[in-house]
Structure formats: C-alpha cells, structure tokens
Write a protein that holds these residues in place. Structure first.
Motif, PDB file in Angstrom:
ATOM      1  N   LEU A   1      13.194  43.305   4.835  1.00 38.25           N
ATOM      2  CA  LEU A   1      13.111  44.911   4.557  1.00 38.25           C
ATOM      3  C   LEU A   1      14.556  45.549   5.102  1.00 38.25           C
ATOM      4  CD1 LEU A   1      11.249  46.710   3.343  1.00 38.25           C
ATOM      5  CD2 LEU A   1      10.183  47.002   5.807  1.00 38.25           C
ATOM      6  N   SER A   2      15.123  44.973   6.229  1.00 35.97           N
ATOM      7  CA  SER A   2      16.399  45.637   6.693  1.00 35.97           C
ATOM      8  C   SER A   2      17.566  45.289   6.353  1.00 35.97           C
ATOM      9  CB  SER A   2      16.198  46.012   8.226  1.00 35.97           C
ATOM     10  OG  SER A   2      16.075  44.422   8.874  1.00 35.97           O
ATOM     11  N   LEU A   3      17.569  44.004   5.667  1.00 35.52           N
ATOM     12  CA  LEU A   3      19.013  43.373   5.448  1.00 35.52           C
ATOM     13  C   LEU A   3      19.030  43.183   3.909  1.00 35.52           C
ATOM     14  CD1 LEU A   3      19.145  40.636   8.196  1.00 35.52           C
ATOM     15  CD2 LEU A   3      20.435  42.784   7.754  1.00 35.52           C
ATOM     16  N   VAL A   4      17.902  43.048   3.044  1.00 34.76           N
ATOM     17  CA  VAL A   4      18.125  42.533   1.929  1.00 34.76           C
ATOM     18  C   VAL A   4      17.931  43.647   0.592  1.00 34.76           C
ATOM     19  CG1 VAL A   4      17.286  40.631   0.151  1.00 34.76           C
ATOM     20  CG2 VAL A   4      17.666  40.248   2.835  1.00 34.76           C
ATOM     21  N   GLU A   5      18.847  43.617  -0.191  1.00 29.56           N
ATOM     22  CA  GLU A   5      18.943  44.637  -1.379  1.00 29.56           C
ATOM     23  C   GLU A   5      18.095  43.979  -2.526  1.00 29.56           C
ATOM     24  OE1 GLU A   5      19.526  47.719  -1.208  1.00 29.56           O
ATOM     25  OE2 GLU A   5      21.412  47.969   0.098  1.00 29.56           O
ATOM     26  N   GLN A   6      17.619  44.867  -3.382  1.00 30.12           N
ATOM     27  CA  GLN A   6      17.055  44.115  -4.582  1.00 30.12           C
ATOM     28  C   GLN A   6      18.074  43.218  -5.423  1.00 30.12           C
ATOM     29  OE1 GLN A   6      15.193  47.284  -6.902  1.00 30.12           O
ATOM     30  NE2 GLN A   6      15.359  46.131  -8.884  1.00 30.12           N
ATOM     31  N   GLY A   7      17.785  42.110  -5.661  1.00 30.85           N
ATOM     32  CA  GLY A   7      18.603  41.153  -6.216  1.00 30.85           C
ATOM     33  C   GLY A   7      19.514  40.401  -5.578  1.00 30.85           C
ATOM     34  N   ASP A   8      19.317  40.641  -4.177  1.00 29.72           N
ATOM     35  CA  ASP A   8      20.166  39.610  -3.197  1.00 29.72           C
ATOM     36  C   ASP A   8      19.300  38.393  -3.115  1.00 29.72           C
ATOM     37  OD1 ASP A   8      22.214  41.388  -2.671  1.00 29.72           O
ATOM     38  OD2 ASP A   8      21.344  42.161  -0.592  1.00 29.72           O
ATOM     39  N   GLU A   9      20.143  37.268  -2.772  1.00 26.12           N
ATOM     40  CA  GLU A   9      19.441  36.087  -2.961  1.00 26.12           C
ATOM     41  C   GLU A   9      19.094  35.695  -1.523  1.00 26.12           C
ATOM     42  OE1 GLU A   9      21.975  33.189  -4.868  1.00 26.12           O
ATOM     43  OE2 GLU A   9      21.754  34.304  -6.874  1.00 26.12           O
ATOM     44  N   VAL A  10      17.793  34.977  -1.069  1.00 27.67           N
ATOM     45  CA  VAL A  10      17.355  34.780   0.010  1.00 27.67           C
ATOM     46  C   VAL A  10      16.993  33.119   0.095  1.00 27.67           C
ATOM     47  CG1 VAL A  10      15.748  34.983   1.986  1.00 27.67           C
ATOM     48  CG2 VAL A  10      16.416  36.831   0.864  1.00 27.67           C
ATOM     49  N   ILE A  11      17.586  32.270   0.726  1.00 23.07           N
ATOM     50  CA  ILE A  11      17.216  30.706   0.712  1.00 23.07           C
ATOM     51  C   ILE A  11      16.087  30.464   1.856  1.00 23.07           C
ATOM     52  CG2 ILE A  11      18.142  28.411   0.993  1.00 23.07           C
ATOM     53  CD1 ILE A  11      20.920  29.829   0.108  1.00 23.07           C
ATOM     54  N   TYR A  12      15.210  29.795   1.374  1.00 23.01           N
ATOM     55  CA  TYR A  12      14.089  29.762   2.152  1.00 23.01           C
ATOM     56  C   TYR A  12      13.525  28.154   2.010  1.00 23.01           C
ATOM     57  CZ  TYR A  12      11.169  30.081  -1.923  1.00 23.01           C
ATOM     58  OH  TYR A  12      10.578  29.964  -2.921  1.00 23.01           O
ATOM     59  N   PRO A  13      12.761  27.540   2.942  1.00 23.16           N
ATOM     60  CA  PRO A  13      12.268  26.112   2.779  1.00 23.16           C
ATOM     61  C   PRO A  13      11.084  26.001   1.935  1.00 23.16           C
ATOM     62  CG  PRO A  13      11.736  27.089   4.952  1.00 23.16           C
ATOM     63  CD  PRO A  13      12.518  28.137   4.331  1.00 23.16           C
ATOM     64  N   ASN A  14      10.924  24.992   1.166  1.00 20.95           N
ATOM     65  CA  ASN A  14       9.820  25.018   0.238  1.00 20.95           C
ATOM     66  C   ASN A  14       9.783  23.362   0.261  1.00 20.95           C
ATOM     67  OD1 ASN A  14       8.270  24.416  -2.112  1.00 20.95           O
ATOM     68  ND2 ASN A  14       9.104  26.252  -3.043  1.00 20.95           N
ATOM     69  N   PRO A  15       8.513  22.789   0.587  1.00 17.80           N
ATOM     70  CA  PRO A  15       7.442  23.595   1.283  1.00 17.80           C
ATOM     71  C   PRO A  15       7.662  24.357   2.410  1.00 17.80           C
ATOM     72  CG  PRO A  15       7.077  21.155   1.637  1.00 17.80           C
ATOM     73  CD  PRO A  15       8.165  21.291   0.700  1.00 17.80           C
ATOM     74  N   GLY A  16       7.019  25.409   2.504  1.00 14.08           N
ATOM     75  CA  GLY A  16       7.346  26.208   3.712  1.00 14.08           C
ATOM     76  C   GLY A  16       6.199  27.308   4.134  1.00 14.08           C
ATOM     77  N   PHE A  17       6.327  28.030   5.060  1.00 15.20           N
ATOM     78  CA  PHE A  17       5.330  29.073   5.436  1.00 15.20           C
ATOM     79  C   PHE A  17       5.396  30.177   4.408  1.00 15.20           C
ATOM     80  CE2 PHE A  17       4.599  32.806   8.306  1.00 15.20           C
ATOM     81  CZ  PHE A  17       3.207  32.632   8.579  1.00 15.20           C
ATOM     82  N   PRO A  18       4.167  30.251   3.629  1.00 13.42           N
ATOM     83  CA  PRO A  18       4.289  31.014   2.341  1.00 13.42           C
ATOM     84  C   PRO A  18       4.527  32.526   2.558  1.00 13.42           C
ATOM     85  CG  PRO A  18       1.930  30.639   3.065  1.00 13.42           C
ATOM     86  CD  PRO A  18       2.795  29.862   4.025  1.00 13.42           C
TER      87      PRO A  18
END
Ligand SMILES: Cc1ncc(COP(=O)(O)O)c(C=O)c1O
Length: 396
Positions: free
Chosen positions: A116-133
C-alpha cells in the motif's frame, strides 16, 4: 406488513480483485463434516498445535491487571520496539534502532501496508509462486502487476536467481521473498541471498523479506537478506510471534524498515487499527526476553513429525516428497496420481477424512502438489498416512 425487497449490494469493483487464504475455507468445510459426525485429521491449517508458553500468558494476564488495557502508540509500546530492535540486531547481525520497528496485529498487515505504501498502480511486484496467497491477493487488490517467480522442486524450492534477474524491469518496485517458505518448506541459502542482492544491484527496489518462520529451521541456519551490505535500507523485514511462540490467535507481528518508511506504516496503523493490543505487546517483551526452550522443543517436535510424514508419503502410490528444510509443511509431488491437485485434496477430505490443501491454493505453479501441515500429533500424522495410503491403493 409490507416487507421492502432486499436492495442490491453495490460492492466496490476493487473487491473483485481481492483473493483469499484457502486454508481458512477448507478448515470451515472440514469442521462442517465433523459436525456431521465424521472423523477428520486436520493437516490444512498453518498453526502450531502447542499452547502458548505459560510465562507469556502470565505476562499478558499481569499486564491486564496493571493497566495495559488502554490505547498505546500506533507503532508499538516503546519497550517492545526496543526489545525487537535488540532481537533483530542480534539475529540479523545489523544495527536496528527502535524507530525502525513497527508493531502490528500479526505478520499479515506488514504485507498489506508495505504494498500500500510503496507500490503505484501498474508497478510490478515479484513474488514467489507457489507462495503465501496473500502476496498475490494484495498485489492485485492494489492494482499492481503481479509477477510470479516459479519455485522449482528440483531446486528444493529455492528461487532461481538468474530467473529472478530476468524478471526485473524498470517498473519493478518490490520483490517479495519468504524463507523458510510456506508452502514448500524451502529455505534460501546465503548464496541465494547474495545472488538476489546482486540481481537488484544499485536499483531503488525494495525487498519485503517474510521471515515469519525464521526460528523453524531443521537443517542449517537462517539467513536474512537484511544482513547483506547495502540491503538493510532496502529491506522490510516481516517477522512476528504467531509461529515461533504458538501465538497465532494473539495477533502480533512486526516490520523492521528504514525509519522514514516506518513513520508512514505507523500512519497506516493509526488509520486502520489505532494500535496493537497493549497487554499483548507486554507479553511480546516476555516472549523475546524470557526462556526460549519452548521454541527449541517445538522445532525438534516439528522435525520428528516432518521426518515421519515425508517417509510415510514416499511409500504411498503416486506421491513423492522432498525433505523440507524449514517451517512446518510438507509439499509432496502428486502428479503421478494422475489427479489434479484440487480434486485430489477434495477427495482426500471427502473420502478419507484427511484435510490437506491443494498446491493451487498457493498459486498456479502449485498444480501437481498438495500441502500437508505437520502441526498435528505423530499419532494423527500416522492416522492420516494410513488413510491416504488406503485411499491411494483403492483409487489409483
Ligand atoms: C509466509 C507467511 N507470512 C505471513 C503469515 C502471517 O502470519 P500472522 O498469522 O502472524 O499474520 C503467514 C501465516 O500463515 C505465513 O505463512
């Protein structure tokens, strides 16, 4: 009497982008079956089956009697922030001051608040998959672009650093890592973390490092990306009390981050929760400062159960399972059963009375796997293995 027709619920569009944590839904279904008289072995939910240690409960009860029943500062009680700062300084070998710590109700809010505090609409966030949903759910809810990095069984579910490097773009704002990992039990090695830091280079990308299982390591030791030169100011550490001290229902966790960001996260706390429960925080000081034998005992017990579960699963037709190095989950490969994961999980619950989660509850790359929690007694684990084995012999 004239009853007015029920009005249409006009839900905000963003709610269509909010995901969930399937474990809670499966738990409800399993409980409903139990209410009908069925005997169910619960291996779905991710919480220690032990009681919170007595010294922590006593500290909370004393705190309630001595006035810790009021609002406290949004970022947490000074004595707890100080204690956490010391604990993180020692365990991560960095210098943390109390103004870099924000106490929140559970580890989860740190995920929401960071994005919420760091990411703007359209910014990309990389996250593990499978991962905590919750990672994917929050990224999508906040209109960012969810960029999964696949965790592969052949790498013991550590991430492939070259693949990570290839996913980083000019729009990457945040990278989420989790070690020890839910749902796979994978643990990142020091060389993986060095590789991640190197892939980020001097870019202004933040890393949310979810270390909620940091004290549940069976082989080797826990490493944090925070400890790497130049990474502390770009890291947000998520840790807490839920898993380490069997305090899931207490709702207390924390984030450690640069102080200017901490002030903003504290503002999100003012707007959402006001503060974490005051007597709970006093108990948090006791948890971190008091005797740690319960943590050691719990970890040893989880290790025994992990060994029993993995050995048992590897004898079952269609199942093969690696030995997870941390957390309290096992993540067997079930592709040889020929059953899709979700159908298999449903069948094991409905036909065999064993409640597990489909790997797909943790993202699309979880297809072909199931997650069993070993936060249950050896007797119940044995019962689950017998039931799954019988089911497999009959149906495969
Ligand atoms: C990887 C991971 N992060 C965070 C959490 C959230 O923990 P808490 O219950 O303290 O909010 C969990 C809980 O299952 C988890 O598995």
């Amino acid at each position: 009497m004239h009853m007015p027709a029920q009005r249409e619920l006009r839900l905000a569009k963003r709610m269509t982008r909010l995901g969930t944590e399937t474990a809670f839904e499966v738990l409800v279904k399993a409980k409903a079956l139990e209410a009908q008289g069925r005997d169910i072995v619960h291996l779905e939910i991710g919480e220690p089956d032990f009681d919170t240690p007595k010294n922590i409960i006593d500290a909370a009860a004393d705190a309630m009697r001595t006035g810790f029943t009021h609002y406290g500062p949004a970022a947490g009680l000074p004595q707890l922030r100080e204690t956490i700062a010391q604990y993180v300084s020692e365990t991560r070998k960095v210098n943390v001051s109390p103004d870099e710590v924000v106490v929140v109700p559970g580890g989860k809010p740190i995920i929401f608040f960071s994005i919420l505090s760091l990411v703007e609409q359209g910014d990309e966030v990389i996250y593990p998959n499978p991962g905590f949903p919750i990672y994917e759910s929050m990224i999508q809810f906040l209109h960012a672009k969810a960029v999964p990095i696949r965790l592969r069984e052949e790498m013991d579910f550590r991430l492939d650093v070259d693949e990570l490097a290839s996913l980083i773009t000019d729009r990457t704002r945040l990278i989420i890592i989790n070690s020890p990992q839910n749902p796979t039990g994978g643990v990142l090695e020091k060389k993986d973390l060095d590789g991640i830091a190197c892939a980020i280079g001097d870019r202004n990308i933040m890393v949310l490092t979810d270390e909620i299982y940091s004290r549940l390591i069976f082989d080797g030791e826990h490493h944090s990306i925070m400890s790497i030169d130049g990474m502390k100011e770009r890291s947000i550490l998520l840790d807490g009390f839920s898993k380490t001290y069997a305090m899931t229902g207490w709702r207390m966790g924390y984030g450690v981050m640069r102080p200017d960001l901490a002030a903003h996260i504290a503002r999100l706390m003012v707007n959402s929760n006001s503060c974490t429960a005051s007597f709970t925080q006093v108990a948090g000081v006791e948890a971190l400062r008091g005797p740690q034998d319960s943590v050691t005992q719990m970890c040893a017990e989880f290790k025994k159960r992990r060994d029993a579960m993995v050995a048992g699963l590897n004898k079952i037709k269609g199942f093969s399972c690696r030995l997870p190095k941390g957390a309290f989950y096992v993540f067997p490969n079930v592709t040889k059963t020929g059953w899709p994961s979700k159908r298999l999980a449903d069948a094991l619950l409905d036909d065999a009375g064993v409640s597990a989660l489909s790997g797909t509850a943790f993202g699309s790359f979880g297809e072909g796997y199931l997650r069993f929690s070993v936060a249950n007694s050896i007797e119940n684990i044995q019962k689950a293995l017998d039931r799954v084995g019988t089911w497999a012999n009959k149906n495969l």
